[in-house]
Design a protein around this motif. Structure first.
Motif, mmCIF file in Angstrom:
data_model
loop_
_atom_site.group_PDB
_atom_site.id
_atom_site.type_symbol
_atom_site.label_atom_id
_atom_site.label_comp_id
_atom_site.label_asym_id
_atom_site.label_seq_id
_atom_site.Cartn_x
_atom_site.Cartn_y
_atom_site.Cartn_z
ATOM 1 N N SER A 316 0.820 -1.220 0.000
ATOM 2 C CA SER A 316 0.000 0.000 0.000
ATOM 3 C C SER A 316 0.855 1.273 0.000
ATOM 4 N N GLY A 317 2.172 1.111 0.190
ATOM 5 C CA GLY A 317 3.023 2.295 0.257
ATOM 6 C C GLY A 317 3.122 2.873 1.663
ATOM 7 N N ALA A 318 2.617 2.132 2.653
ATOM 8 C CA ALA A 318 2.565 2.636 4.028
ATOM 9 C C ALA A 318 3.942 3.027 4.565
ATOM 10 N N LEU A 319 4.998 2.339 4.115
ATOM 11 C CA LEU A 319 6.314 2.537 4.719
ATOM 12 C C LEU A 319 7.029 3.787 4.200
ATOM 13 N N ARG A 320 6.507 4.380 3.133
ATOM 14 C CA ARG A 320 7.178 5.531 2.518
ATOM 15 C C ARG A 320 7.049 6.769 3.407
ATOM 16 N N LEU A 321 7.928 7.722 3.160
ATOM 17 C CA LEU A 321 7.954 8.930 3.991
ATOM 18 C C LEU A 321 6.590 9.620 4.000
ATOM 19 N N ASP A 322 5.855 9.521 2.879
ATOM 20 C CA ASP A 322 4.530 10.137 2.809
ATOM 21 C C ASP A 322 3.417 9.112 3.054
ATOM 22 N N GLY A 323 3.791 7.930 3.572
ATOM 23 C CA GLY A 323 2.817 6.870 3.758
ATOM 24 C C GLY A 323 2.162 6.912 5.131
ATOM 25 N N ALA A 324 1.330 5.884 5.386
ATOM 26 C CA ALA A 324 0.583 5.828 6.646
ATOM 27 C C ALA A 324 1.513 5.619 7.840
ATOM 28 N N LEU A 325 2.638 4.951 7.614
ATOM 29 C CA LEU A 325 3.576 4.663 8.701
ATOM 30 C C LEU A 325 5.012 4.785 8.172
ATOM 31 N N PRO A 326 5.512 6.015 8.076
ATOM 32 C CA PRO A 326 6.882 6.168 7.554
ATOM 33 C C PRO A 326 7.854 5.339 8.395
ATOM 34 N N THR A 327 8.533 4.415 7.722
ATOM 35 C CA THR A 327 9.316 3.403 8.439
ATOM 36 C C THR A 327 10.772 3.411 7.944
ATOM 37 N N ASN A 328 11.682 3.298 8.873
ATOM 38 C CA ASN A 328 13.127 3.284 8.592
ATOM 39 C C ASN A 328 13.490 4.455 7.669
ATOM 40 N N THR A 329 13.227 5.623 8.203
ATOM 41 C CA THR A 329 13.321 6.856 7.429
ATOM 42 C C THR A 329 14.756 7.300 7.156
ATOM 43 N N SER A 330 15.742 6.588 7.716
ATOM 44 C CA SER A 330 17.137 6.879 7.372
ATOM 45 C C SER A 330 17.641 5.918 6.303
ATOM 46 N N GLY A 331 16.821 4.920 5.960
ATOM 47 C CA GLY A 331 17.245 3.881 5.020
ATOM 48 C C GLY A 331 17.385 2.523 5.678
ATOM 49 N N GLY A 332 17.455 2.519 7.010
ATOM 50 C CA GLY A 332 17.521 1.254 7.736
ATOM 51 C C GLY A 332 18.797 0.485 7.478
#
Lengths: 388, 137
Positions: A316-332
């Motif tokens: 769904s794109g949730a993990l993206r910076l503009d998504g529902a749950l921005p995840t690992n925003t440094s790149g992880g």
């Protein structure tokens, strides 16, 4: 209300250079610790506690580190829970300060995995960061089973079997984190990644291919933990420690339902309870991403979606910076650097300090969930941070 | 005979009866006399009920593939000519799960819950490694 909620804080964060640095792990950690202290406006003379970890073959790691820093301390130890250790260091710091054993505790982790795995051809083939003396000698190597990749890949296979998850689902995790890394000048990976490139890359241990696996990195991270009261007098905006917990599937990664349900489910429930929050309150997640599938399993276990629905959630794109749950925003660890969960803590804290420009800042970030996972898919630690 | 280049398992003081059994082409597991449960690898007490009253017992050698992976990357020189090869978690009918290889079937035809049975691979003099093959229907 939990008596430790919002009582302690992260007062400073620091990193070393990341990637193919060519410095030993202790030197890298020394740099990260100094950067964290500088950010807080403290010196080593203010530090009376040290909880650290490095490569598994460094005996009494905390002693070696404190000697480098030139300090005696009231409270110090090194940890042994793999990627779950770094949040546990913060938990121990809070406990030690609350017990009156210390006032200002530095938590940190450093490694030199890129250097170690690129010294010679044998090191490259082995790819194993565990010392020879600690490797199993039966029930594994005779079958050609070596270490971390397959430990985690077993779970991916079972998840795909039970829930119809696909490699393309996993690709969405890698691609989202790579996109975040391109916004992070410190990140090891500098080139874009597409779904097609993910799918056509060479297989490592199927179902994991090259881009399911985290990086071999040289790097270190550190944070300073102290009371919120003291942190408010320091240089940077403090980050609230709102909740934490650990849970370890110590019956083993192949036991029970452990391939599908990580320690994150039970650790997460208790961390949410301590913080008085739930998954709906989390603005950004920094999830331990040793391998793509482990991100999906933890997202399910933390309640961001139901068990088995992780594929649809990441698509769904949730993990993206503009998504529902921005995840690992440094790149992880898949794209910034694998520093065994320490950089997840740093990134969670920095998002809540609100230090980034609009290209990288999670908008209105108030609550961050950080996870640590390790010890061969067994140990788990959860940390919930808040904007002060 | 070609030189065997894969790692030779090194029995521990607790697992020696297991390896001795394999050498006789018997799969032995710890079985509790109190609760009847099996477990693996061996420990001092039953992992189900903590009874000390247990003995090594021959099991069926039948089970299923709980999960599996396929190694494409070579981590040890002994497997240069083996890749791609499958490593599986086998769930025995008696309950214990163990790591092994699945042989006699191409890796791409493996599937979770596939029924399998043991084959004894005498890899070098005195050492037998337990592997599994699909159960004949």
């Amino acid at each position: 209300m939990h008596p430790l909620r919002d009582k302690y804080a992260i007062a400073g964060t620091g990193k070393s250079p990341l990637g193919q640095v060519g410095l030993n792990s202790m030197a890298l950690l020394e740099i990260a610790i100094q950067n964290a202290l500088d950010e807080a406006g403290l010196t080593v003379k203010d530090v009376d506690g040290l909880v650290v970890r490095g490569a598994d073959d460094i005996y009494a790691h905390h002693q070696v580190m404190a000697e480098r820093l030139g300090i005696d301390v009231n409270f110090s130890t090194s940890l042994d829970n793999g990627g779950a250790s770094q949040i546990m260091a913060i938990i121990l710091a809070v406990m030690a300060i609350d017990a009156g054993m210390a006032t200002t505790v530095v938590c940190g982790y450093g490694r030199d995995s890129w250097t170690r795995t690129h010294r010679n051809e044998r090191a490259r083939m082995g790819g194993n960061l565990v010392p020879d003396s600690q490797r199993p000698r039966e029930h594994g190597p005779e079958f050609g089973h070596f270490g971390a990749v397959s430990h985690h890949a077993f779970g991916a296979t079972r998840h795909m079997f039970e829930f119809g998850t696909t490699r393309e689902d996993f690709a969405h995790i890698s691609v989202a984190f790579r996109e975040h890394a391109l916004r992070n000048p410190e990140a090891q990976m500098k080139k874009p990644l597409t779904i097609d490139e993910y799918l056509s890359a060479r297989m490592i241990v199927a179902p994991f291919g090259l881009y399911d696996c985290s990086l071999n990195s040289d790097g270190a991270g550190a944070v300073v933990v102290t009371s919120l009261e003291r942190a408010r007098d320091l240089r940077r905006r403090p980050v609230l420690i709102k909740g934490f917990a650990t849970h370890n599937n110590t019956r083993g990664f192949i036991a029970d339902d452990h391939m599908l349900v990580t320690g994150a489910r039970k650790a997460g429930e208790r961390a949410y309870a301590m913080a008085g929050l739930g998954p709906q309150d989390v603005d950004t997640a920094q999830i331990y991403d040793c391998f793509t599938y482990m991100v999906m399993a933890q997202l399910e276990d933390y309640g961001f979606c139901k068990k088995g629905e992780g594929g649809a959630f990441v698509r769904s794109g949730a993990l993206r910076l503009d998504g529902a749950l921005p995840t690992n925003t440094s790149g992880g660890q898949l794209s910034e650097a694998h520093v065994e969960g320490m950089l997840q803590i740093v990134e969670g804290a920095r998002q809540l300090q609100g230090i980034y420009g609009p290209d990288r800042q999670v908008k209105d970030a108030e609550i961050a969930l950080v996870s640590g996972h390790g010890g061969n898919q067994v140990c788990h630690s959860s940390l919930i941070l808040g904007r002060a | 005979m070609l030189e065997y280049k894969k790692p030779i398992p090194v029995p521990s003081d607790e697992s020696k009866p297991y390896w001795d059994g394999l050498h006789e082409h018997k799969l032995l597991m710890p079985k509790c006399s109190a609760c009847g449960g099996h477990w693996f690898p061996p420990t001092q007490y039953c992992t189900h009920c903590r009874s000390k009253d247990w003995a090594w017992s021959q099991v069926s050698g039948k089970g299923k593939v709980f999960s599996f992976v396929v190694y494409h990357r070579v981590y040890h020189p002994g497997f240069v000519d083996e890749v791609p090869y499958a490593v599986a978690v086998i769930e025995l009918e008696e309950g214990p799960r163990m790591l092994s290889n699945v042989v006699g079937v191409p890796a791409e035809q493996l599937v979770c819950d596939m029924p399998v049975e043991i084959v004894f691979d005498d890899v070098v003099e005195g050492v037998t490694v337990p592997k599994f093959k699909p159960t004949a229907l």
